[in-house]
Write an enzyme that holds these catalytic residues in place. Structure first.
Site, short mmCIF file in Angstrom:
data_model
loop_
_atom_site.label_atom_id
_atom_site.label_comp_id
_atom_site.label_asym_id
_atom_site.label_seq_id
_atom_site.Cartn_x
_atom_site.Cartn_y
_atom_site.Cartn_z
NE ARG A 91 -40.82 4.46 50.54
CZ ARG A 91 -42.01 5.03 50.37
NH1 ARG A 91 -42.92 4.45 49.62
NH2 ARG A 91 -42.29 6.17 50.95
N GLY B 85 -45.26 12.08 54.09
CA GLY B 85 -46.30 12.48 55.04
C GLY B 85 -45.88 12.33 56.50
N GLY C 211 -41.37 15.39 49.66
CA GLY C 211 -41.25 14.80 48.33
C GLY C 211 -40.44 15.64 47.37
CE LYS D 129 -52.22 25.97 45.63
NZ LYS D 129 -53.48 25.28 45.39
P1 ADP Z 1 -42.47 19.31 49.35
O1 ADP Z 1 -43.03 18.22 48.46
O2 ADP Z 1 -40.98 19.17 49.49
O3 ADP Z 1 -43.17 19.41 50.67
P2 ADP Z 1 -44.08 21.32 48.05
O4 ADP Z 1 -44.89 20.26 47.40
O5 ADP Z 1 -44.71 22.13 49.10
O6 ADP Z 1 -42.69 20.73 48.59
O7 ADP Z 1 -43.60 22.39 46.97
C1 ADP Z 1 -42.91 22.08 45.79
C2 ADP Z 1 -43.45 22.85 44.63
O8 ADP Z 1 -43.43 24.25 44.88
C3 ADP Z 1 -42.64 22.65 43.38
O9 ADP Z 1 -43.45 22.05 42.42
C4 ADP Z 1 -42.23 24.06 42.95
O10 ADP Z 1 -42.28 24.26 41.56
C5 ADP Z 1 -43.27 24.90 43.65
N1 ADP Z 1 -42.82 26.29 43.79
C6 ADP Z 1 -41.79 26.75 44.51
N2 ADP Z 1 -41.65 28.07 44.37
C7 ADP Z 1 -42.63 28.49 43.53
C8 ADP Z 1 -43.03 29.75 43.00
N3 ADP Z 1 -42.38 30.88 43.31
N4 ADP Z 1 -44.10 29.78 42.17
C9 ADP Z 1 -44.76 28.64 41.85
N5 ADP Z 1 -44.43 27.42 42.32
C10 ADP Z 1 -43.38 27.34 43.15
MG MG Z 2 -44.73 18.18 47.16
#
Ligand code: ADP
Ligand code: MG
Length: 394
Positions: free
Chosen positions: A36, A373, A350, A193
Site C-alpha cells: 500500500r 470492502g 480479499g 456464502k
Molecule cells: P473474497 O474474500 O474474495 O470475497 P470469500 O471470502 O467470499 O472471497 O470466499 C473465500 C472462501 O470461500 C475461502 O476461504 C474458500 O475456502 C471458501 N470456499 C470456496 N469454495 C468452498 C467450498 N466448496 N466449500 C467450503 N468453502 C469454500
Molecule cells: Mg474473504
C-alpha cells in the site's frame, strides 16, 4: 470522467492534503508488507514535481476516536521514506504548525486521523480543520472511499479536489469493467456464502450477460434446485432467495452457470481423498470442495465468448490442494486471453486476490483491486461516498 485528476490542478506552491491508505500490516514494530505504501508513491512524487507540498492524511487500525500509542502512524515512516527515497516529516498533534513549517520539496505525514472522534463521524468541524491546512485536496485512497469520513468525504466538499494516481487508475479500471464495459460481460462470483453476497448477485444479474456461480455458494443454488449436497457448506435457509435470483436472471436474460460436476471429499483438509462426481450424485457423508473439470471447461468457454470478465470469489476451497484446481485453471485461461488481447479482466476481494496470487496470474490480469470492502460495494452498484464527493467537488 466527472472527477478531476492531478493533471487538472495547478499545484505550484500549493499545500495538497492527500488522503492515502497506508493501513499496512506491522510485525515486531516493522512494516511487513509495504504494497500500500508503494502504491502512493506516484501521487506523492507527482505533487512534488508540480511544485506542491504533500501533506499525507491516513488512518491506521481502529483506535476508535482517541490516541492509542500502538496505533501511531510513526511506525510507517521508515517504509514510507524508503519508498519515496527522501525524508518524511511527521506531525504528532499540532498539524497547523507542522504544515506552516513545511518547505518546498518536503513531505509531511499527519498522525492517525482516527485518533480524532470527528473522523469516523464525518464531523464538519474536523473536515473544516483539515481543509484549513491546505489549498487542494487529493484523494488517493480508493480502499477507504466506501466510508463517509471527514478525511475521505467531508473535506472533499470544502477544497478544490481531485483523484490521485492510484485512485484514478482504479476508477478507470472499474468503469471499464462494469460502468461502460465491452460486451458480452461474464462475471464470476464464488467464495464461501450466499448470505454475504446477496446484493452482489442481485446487482450483477441485471448488469452482466453470463454469471458463473462457484465456490461454497454454488451449493446453496444446487440444493435450491433440489439436489442433495450432503455435508457441503450450504445455506439451506436461503433456498427461496436462490430460486428468486435464478428466476430474476431468467427474466433479465442473464445466463447462469452453476457446477454440473464437482470434486468431493469427506474432510476439509489438504490432499483429503477425493472424487469427481456429477452434482446430482454427491455421496452421503461427503462435501463439495471444488468445481469439476467439465464445469471448468464451460467456464473457460464462457470467458472465450466474452469481452469483459469481472471476478470475485474463488471457485473452490483454494487454500487446500487439490481443491484449488478449478480456480487455478480458470484464472490461467483468463490471464492467457487477457494477454492475447481478447479479454479485459478485473478481479478483487480479499481471498480472490490471494487465490490469483497463488495461481501466479495476478500480474497478468488487466486489473486486480486490493480494495476489499470498497471493491465489493462498488461491484454491488453502490455509489462510494469518497468518489461521489470528488464528483461533486467545486
Ligand atoms: P473474497 O474474500 O474474495 O470475497 P470469500 O471470502 O467470499 O472471497 O470466499 C473465500 C472462501 O470461500 C475461502 O476461504 C474458500 O475456502 C471458501 N470456499 C470456496 N469454495 C468452498 C467450498 N466448496 N466449500 C467450503 N468453502 C469454500
Ligand atoms: Mg474473504
Amino acid at each position: 470522467m466527472s472527477w478531476k485528476t492531478l493533471d487538472d490542478m495547478n499545484l505550484d506552491g500549493k499545500t495538497v492534503l492527500t488522503r492515502v491508505d497506508i493501513n499496512v500490516p506491522v510485525q515486531d514494530g516493522q512494516v511487513s508488507d509495504d504494497t500500500r505504501i508503494r502504491r502512493i508513491v506516484p501521487t506523492v512524487r507527482d505533487i512534488l514535481a508540480k511544485g506542491g507540498k504533500p501533506v499525507l492524511v491516513a488512518h491506521f487500525g481502529r483506535p476508535k476516536g482517541k490516541p492509542v500509542p500502538e496505533m501511531s502512524l510513526q511506525v510507517t515512516l521508515p517504509a514510507l521514506e524508503a519508498a519515496l527515497g527522501q525524508p518524511v516529516r511527521f506531525a504528532g498533534d499540532d498539524f497547523k504548525t507542522a504544515v506552516e513549517a513545511l518547505a518546498p520539496g518536503e513531505v509531511l505525514l499527519l498522525e492517525n486521523i482516527r485518533f480524532f472522534p470527528g473522523e469516523e463521524k464525518n464531523d464538519p468541524a474536523l473536515a473544516r480543520e483539515l481543509a484549513g491546512l491546505a489549498d487542494i485536496y487529493c484523494n488517493d485512497a480508493f480502499s477507504a472511499a466506501h466510508r463517509a469520513h471527514a478525511s475521505t468525504e467531508g473535506v472533499a466538499h470544502l477544497l478544490p479536489s481531485c483523484a490521485g494516481r492510484s485512485m484514478a487508475a482504479e476508477l478507470r479500471a472499474l468503469e471499464a469493467a462494469l460502468g461502460n464495459p465491452a460486451r458480452p460481460v461474464v462475471a464470476v462470483v464464488g467464495g464461501a456464502k450466499v448470505s454475504t453476497k446477496l446484493d452482489l448477485l442481485s446487482h450483477l444479474i441485471r448488469k452482466v450477460d453470463k454469471l458463473v456461480i462457484g465456490g461454497g455458494m454454488a451449493n446453496t443454488f444446487l440444493a435450491a434446485q433440489g439436489l442433495d449436497v450432503a455435508k457441503s457448506l450450504c445455506e439451506h435457509d436461503l433456498a427461496d432467495t436462490a430460486r428468486e435470483i435464478l428466476a430474476e436472471a431468467e427474466a433479465t436474460g442473464c445466463e447462469i452457470i452453476v457446477p454440473g460436476d464437482v470434486v468431493v471429499a469427506e474432510a476439509f483438509a489438504a490432499n483429503a481423498p477425493h472424487d469427481t462426481v456429477a452434482a446430482t450424485e454427491v455421496p452421503a457423508g461427503s462435501m463439495i470442495l471444488d468445481a469439476g473439470p467439465d464445469t471448468v471447461d464451460r467456464i473457460i468457454a464462457a470467458f472465450g465468448t466474452a469481452q469483459t470478465l469481472i471476478w470475485n470469489g474463488p471457485l473452490g476451497a483454494f487454500e487446500i490442494e487439490p481443491f484449488d484446481r478449478a480456480t487455478n485453471a480458470a484464472a490461467r485461461a483468463a490471464a492467457d486471453m487477457t494477454e492475447a488481447g481478447s479479454l479485459v479482466s478485473v478481479a478483487g476481494g480479499g481471498d480472490t486476490v490471494s487465490a490469483l496470487n497463488r495461481a501466479g496470474v495476478a500480474e497478468r490480469f488487466t486489473y486486480i483491486s486490493t480494495a476489499g470492502g470498497a471493491f465489493l460495494e462498488w461491484m454491488e452498484g453502490r455509489d462510494l461516498p469518497g468518489v461521489a464527493a470528488l464528483r461533486q467537488a467545486k
